[in-house]
Design a protein around this motif. Structure first.
Motif, mmCIF file in Angstrom:
data_model
loop_
_atom_site.group_PDB
_atom_site.id
_atom_site.type_symbol
_atom_site.label_atom_id
_atom_site.label_comp_id
_atom_site.label_asym_id
_atom_site.label_seq_id
_atom_site.Cartn_x
_atom_site.Cartn_y
_atom_site.Cartn_z
ATOM 1 N N ALA A 166 -2.592 -19.804 -2.906
ATOM 2 C CA ALA A 166 -1.556 -19.487 -1.755
ATOM 3 C C ALA A 166 -2.201 -19.323 -0.650
ATOM 4 O O ALA A 166 -2.788 -18.136 -0.354
ATOM 5 N N PRO A 167 -1.595 -19.778 0.626
ATOM 6 C CA PRO A 167 -1.995 -19.678 1.597
ATOM 7 C C PRO A 167 -1.821 -18.250 3.021
ATOM 8 O O PRO A 167 -1.983 -17.082 2.938
ATOM 9 N N THR A 168 -0.894 -17.037 1.637
ATOM 10 C CA THR A 168 -0.447 -16.053 1.454
ATOM 11 C C THR A 168 0.181 -15.341 0.598
ATOM 12 O O THR A 168 -0.441 -15.418 -0.334
ATOM 13 N N MET A 169 -0.274 -14.370 0.868
ATOM 14 C CA MET A 169 -0.743 -12.930 -0.467
ATOM 15 C C MET A 169 0.322 -11.635 -0.124
ATOM 16 O O MET A 169 0.257 -11.381 0.434
ATOM 17 N N ARG A 170 0.940 -10.898 -0.960
ATOM 18 C CA ARG A 170 1.819 -10.456 -0.859
ATOM 19 C C ARG A 170 1.124 -9.373 -1.327
ATOM 20 O O ARG A 170 0.335 -9.306 -2.426
ATOM 21 N N MET A 171 1.508 -7.730 -0.575
ATOM 22 C CA MET A 171 0.068 -7.100 -0.628
ATOM 23 C C MET A 171 2.053 -5.197 -0.768
ATOM 24 O O MET A 171 2.160 -4.874 -0.005
ATOM 25 N N LEU A 172 1.327 -4.698 -2.090
ATOM 26 C CA LEU A 172 2.276 -3.610 -2.143
ATOM 27 C C LEU A 172 1.561 -2.070 -1.845
ATOM 28 O O LEU A 172 0.415 -1.941 -1.779
ATOM 29 N N PHE A 173 1.921 -1.040 -1.151
ATOM 30 C CA PHE A 173 1.354 -0.033 -1.315
ATOM 31 C C PHE A 173 2.101 0.910 -1.360
ATOM 32 O O PHE A 173 3.180 0.985 -0.567
ATOM 33 N N VAL A 174 2.117 1.724 -2.624
ATOM 34 C CA VAL A 174 2.953 2.714 -3.485
ATOM 35 C C VAL A 174 2.075 3.911 -3.980
ATOM 36 O O VAL A 174 0.549 3.189 -4.790
ATOM 37 N N ASP A 175 2.198 4.591 -3.571
ATOM 38 C CA ASP A 175 2.055 6.366 -4.979
ATOM 39 C C ASP A 175 0.484 6.234 -4.931
ATOM 40 O O ASP A 175 -0.072 6.476 -5.852
ATOM 41 N N GLY A 176 -0.400 5.890 -3.517
ATOM 42 C CA GLY A 176 -1.599 6.297 -2.290
ATOM 43 C C GLY A 176 -2.001 5.060 -3.213
ATOM 44 O O GLY A 176 -3.769 5.510 -3.519
ATOM 45 N N ALA A 177 -1.783 3.759 -3.651
ATOM 46 C CA ALA A 177 -2.464 2.583 -4.028
ATOM 47 C C ALA A 177 -1.993 1.671 -3.816
ATOM 48 O O ALA A 177 -0.825 1.322 -3.256
ATOM 49 N N TYR A 232 -1.657 -2.648 -4.464
ATOM 50 C CA TYR A 232 -1.038 -3.700 -5.395
ATOM 51 C C TYR A 232 -1.554 -4.958 -4.580
ATOM 52 O O TYR A 232 -0.281 -5.493 -3.509
ATOM 53 N N TYR A 233 -1.911 -6.069 -5.458
ATOM 54 C CA TYR A 233 -2.266 -8.094 -5.001
ATOM 55 C C TYR A 233 -1.603 -8.281 -5.919
ATOM 56 O O TYR A 233 -1.896 -8.043 -6.442
ATOM 57 N N ASP A 234 -0.554 -9.493 -5.186
ATOM 58 C CA ASP A 234 0.547 -10.256 -6.361
ATOM 59 C C ASP A 234 -0.819 -11.166 -6.774
ATOM 60 O O ASP A 234 -1.180 -12.338 -5.740
ATOM 61 N N VAL A 235 -1.745 -11.834 -7.755
ATOM 62 C CA VAL A 235 -2.698 -12.561 -7.700
ATOM 63 C C VAL A 235 -2.294 -13.675 -8.052
ATOM 64 O O VAL A 235 -1.309 -13.582 -9.520
ATOM 65 N N ASP A 236 -3.439 -14.928 -8.822
ATOM 66 C CA ASP A 236 -2.599 -16.038 -10.003
ATOM 67 C C ASP A 236 -3.455 -15.332 -11.401
ATOM 68 O O ASP A 236 -4.262 -14.249 -10.750
#
Length: 216
Positions: free
Chosen positions: A76-87, A89-93
């Motif tokens: 996908a042209p965009t990717m969701r990225m989170l930052f939680v508790d010092g890490a 997280y990338y939502d990958v296929d």
């Protein structure tokens, strides 16, 4: 003597305005943001989403997949990225093979980006949140009022602050270590220039940071 006094008075007025904006930002606890991060010779990485700092630093954003060079992990042209508790997280296929086989999330600890010391300072101090950026201004020695400007349809006052290595605080640990990934991206920053556009409600409308070879 009068001219020197005028300079001091103006500097005090600027610092008071920035202090009010810092307090207002801290009290909000979260904000919707649009971010662009650029380094020399690379396309800017754009992100859009929500940053939170009221109950610990965290964010939830959509970023440009191609600019972040993550096409092998996400079609996908965009990717969701989170930052939680010092890490991060990338939502990958879901991957067909390798260490991420069948996984839909990839985790990267902040220490892999900023180094152990930098990650502790970055995460514990609110990291790159607007509140943390504003807090660093209290250490600035060189501040300027660049006048009125319209940003996103709002009337703002444009301020500029310079922070040298001694004033960088946690940013020195996060961005100044050339042996960390973040440090290598900035070139091992020894100073930071911050531009802040403050609107009528004593809130920053726009922030711009130049950290070594990186501009956010």
């Amino acid at each position: 003597v009068q001219r020197a006094a005028d300079v001091v008075d103006k500097s005090d007025a600027i610092m008071a305005a920035l202090a009010r904006a810092t307090d207002r930002t801290e009290n909000l606890g979260s904000a919707e943001v649009r971010i662009s991060t650029a380094t020399a010779g690379t396309a800017p990485i754009t992100m859009e989403g929500t940053y939170s700092w009221g109950a610990g630093y965290a964010f939830d954003v959509e970023m440009d997949t191609k600019a972040a060079q993550m096409q092998l992990l996400q079609d996908a042209p965009t990717m969701r990225m989170l930052f939680v508790d010092g890490a991060y997280y990338y939502d990958v296929d879901p991957q067909r093979s390798g260490p991420l086989k069948g996984k839909e999330w990839m985790k990267v600890d902040a220490s892999a980006v900023f180094g152990e010391k930098g990650a502790q300072a970055f995460s514990g101090g609110g990291g790159g949140s607007p509140a943390a950026s504003m807090k660093s201004l209290k250490y600035a020695k060189n501040v300027k009022d660049l006048g009125k400007e319209t940003v996103d349809g709002q009337s703002t006052t444009h301020y500029r602050a310079e922070l040298d290595q001694a004033q960088l605080g946690k940013f020195k640990d996060a961005y100044g270590d050339a042996d960390s990934l973040a440090g290598s991206i900035t070139g091992g920053a020894s100073s930071m220039t911050m531009d802040i556009w403050v609107g009528g409600k004593d809130l920053p409308v726009r922030l711009k940071q130049r950290i070594g070879t990186m501009t956010v």
